[in-house]
Motif scaffolding. Structure first.
Motif, short mmCIF file in Angstrom:
data_model
loop_
_atom_site.label_atom_id
_atom_site.label_comp_id
_atom_site.label_asym_id
_atom_site.label_seq_id
_atom_site.Cartn_x
_atom_site.Cartn_y
_atom_site.Cartn_z
N SER A 1 0.79 -1.21 0.06
CA SER A 1 0.13 0.01 0.12
C SER A 1 0.87 1.18 -0.03
O SER A 1 0.44 2.34 -0.61
N ILE A 2 2.02 1.25 0.61
CA ILE A 2 2.69 2.38 0.73
C ILE A 2 3.46 2.69 -0.47
O ILE A 2 3.60 3.96 -0.86
N LEU A 3 4.10 1.62 -1.19
CA LEU A 3 4.84 1.69 -2.45
C LEU A 3 3.91 1.81 -3.66
O LEU A 3 4.49 2.09 -4.86
N THR A 4 2.66 1.64 -3.54
CA THR A 4 1.71 1.71 -4.77
C THR A 4 2.01 3.14 -5.71
O THR A 4 2.11 2.71 -7.02
N ILE A 5 1.82 3.97 -5.16
CA ILE A 5 2.10 5.22 -5.93
C ILE A 5 3.35 5.53 -6.62
O ILE A 5 3.50 5.91 -7.69
N PRO A 6 4.40 5.33 -5.77
CA PRO A 6 5.83 5.88 -6.52
C PRO A 6 5.95 4.84 -7.56
O PRO A 6 6.54 5.03 -8.48
N VAL A 7 5.69 3.32 -7.13
CA VAL A 7 6.14 2.20 -8.04
C VAL A 7 5.22 2.48 -9.31
O VAL A 7 5.49 2.23 -10.46
N SER A 8 4.08 2.82 -9.28
CA SER A 8 3.05 2.98 -10.60
C SER A 8 3.85 4.01 -11.25
O SER A 8 3.65 4.08 -12.42
N ALA A 9 4.03 5.32 -10.60
CA ALA A 9 4.40 6.37 -11.35
C ALA A 9 5.77 6.13 -12.07
O ALA A 9 6.05 6.44 -13.45
N SER A 10 6.59 5.38 -11.43
CA SER A 10 7.96 4.98 -12.02
C SER A 10 7.58 4.09 -13.37
O SER A 10 8.30 4.21 -14.07
N VAL A 11 6.95 3.17 -13.13
CA VAL A 11 6.51 2.08 -14.28
C VAL A 11 5.78 2.96 -15.17
O VAL A 11 6.25 2.78 -16.52
N LEU A 12 4.85 3.74 -14.89
CA LEU A 12 4.27 4.32 -16.11
C LEU A 12 5.33 5.09 -16.87
O LEU A 12 5.58 5.34 -18.10
N VAL A 13 6.26 6.13 -16.39
CA VAL A 13 7.30 6.84 -16.75
C VAL A 13 8.33 5.91 -17.57
O VAL A 13 8.71 6.34 -18.70
N GLY A 14 8.64 4.91 -17.09
CA GLY A 14 9.61 3.91 -17.49
C GLY A 14 9.13 3.33 -18.87
O GLY A 14 9.77 3.28 -20.01
N PHE A 15 7.78 2.84 -18.83
CA PHE A 15 7.28 2.26 -20.01
C PHE A 15 6.84 3.15 -21.28
O PHE A 15 7.29 2.80 -22.25
N THR A 16 6.53 4.39 -20.63
CA THR A 16 6.48 5.24 -21.74
C THR A 16 7.72 5.90 -22.61
O THR A 16 7.78 6.13 -23.78
N LEU A 17 8.70 6.05 -21.63
CA LEU A 17 10.16 6.33 -22.22
C LEU A 17 10.56 5.24 -22.96
O LEU A 17 11.25 5.45 -24.22
N LEU A 18 10.45 4.13 -22.65
CA LEU A 18 11.13 2.67 -23.39
C LEU A 18 10.11 2.74 -24.72
O LEU A 18 11.10 2.43 -25.68
N GLY A 19 8.86 2.66 -24.57
CA GLY A 19 7.98 2.61 -25.89
C GLY A 19 8.44 3.76 -26.71
O GLY A 19 8.40 3.73 -28.10
N SER A 20 8.93 4.98 -26.22
CA SER A 20 9.21 6.03 -27.12
C SER A 20 10.49 5.92 -27.78
O SER A 20 10.42 6.08 -28.97
N PHE A 21 11.35 5.49 -27.27
CA PHE A 21 12.63 5.18 -27.51
C PHE A 21 12.55 3.95 -28.40
O PHE A 21 13.31 3.91 -29.67
N MET A 22 11.94 2.88 -28.34
CA MET A 22 12.24 1.57 -29.12
C MET A 22 11.21 1.66 -30.34
O MET A 22 11.72 1.32 -31.34
N PHE A 23 9.92 2.29 -30.11
CA PHE A 23 9.07 2.07 -31.27
C PHE A 23 8.70 3.47 -31.61
O PHE A 23 7.81 3.63 -32.61
#
Length: 191
Positions: A50-72
């Motif tokens: 419960s404590i890490l839900t928001i920070p991990v979610s934000a990190s995953v969202l930014v990470g996948f968005t950047l990864l998808g931007s650079f790769m595809f």
């Protein structure tokens, strides 16, 4: 005849004194009915989720968005895919949270049932409760303990506002056999 007297004596012994009822009322700690604390206790070592839900979610969202931007070279599509994945994962966590809240509610109901016991507690104080608590004491008499918030309010009200002498007077009128000054009439003894 002796069996009837024994039954009457047993019934009289089962009725507590007004002092016992007042001490039972005053001994209730309403913090034991806090469902959020109970849910956190039930989570135990899993509370970190419960404590890490928001920070991990934000990190995953930014990470996948950047990864998808650079790769595809598709930032919007990768953002939507990451958001969909996080939404699906959040629904799983939400179901788990709901499970803990339901378990906490059942635990509070169990604690109320334990406090009320066989003889009951709050229904005997009905004369001192406002009319809005009528459903509460009626359901408690039937063994239904689902009015948790009203139960806590009624306990706090009685703990803070109840005048013990008035309660004792009404108790002795309701259960005259518990009154130390009670003398049974001859009519009652012959029965």
């Amino acid at each position: 005849m002796d069996a009837i007297d024994q039954t009457n004596n047993t019934a009289e012994n089962d009725i507590p004194s007004p002092e016992e009822m007042l001490s039972r009322l005053q001994s209730i700690d309403v913090q034991t009915f806090n469902m959020n604390e109970i849910a956190n206790e039930l989570k135990g070592n899993q509370i970190w989720v419960s404590i890490l839900t928001i920070p991990v979610s934000a990190s995953v969202l930014v990470g996948f968005t950047l990864l998808g931007s650079f790769m595809f070279d598709r930032p919007i599509v990768s953002f939507l895919l990451a958001a969909g994945l996080l939404f699906w994962i959040s629904k799983m966590f939400e179901n788990q949270e709901r499970h803990y809240k339901i378990a906490a509610r059942h635990e509070v109901i169990r604690r109320i049932a334990e406090i009320e016991g066989e003889f009951g507690l709050i229904p005997h104080f009905k004369s001192f409760l406002p009319n809005k608590y009528r459903h509460l004491w009626q359901s408690l008499r039937k063994g239904q303990y689902h009015y948790i918030e009203q139960y806590v309010q009624a306990v706090l009200l009685l703990q803070n506002k109840l005048e013990p002498e008035q309660f004792k007077r009404i108790w002795y009128l309701t259960y005259p056999e518990t009154d130390p000054e009670y003398v049974p009439s001859l009519d009652n003894q012959e029965r």
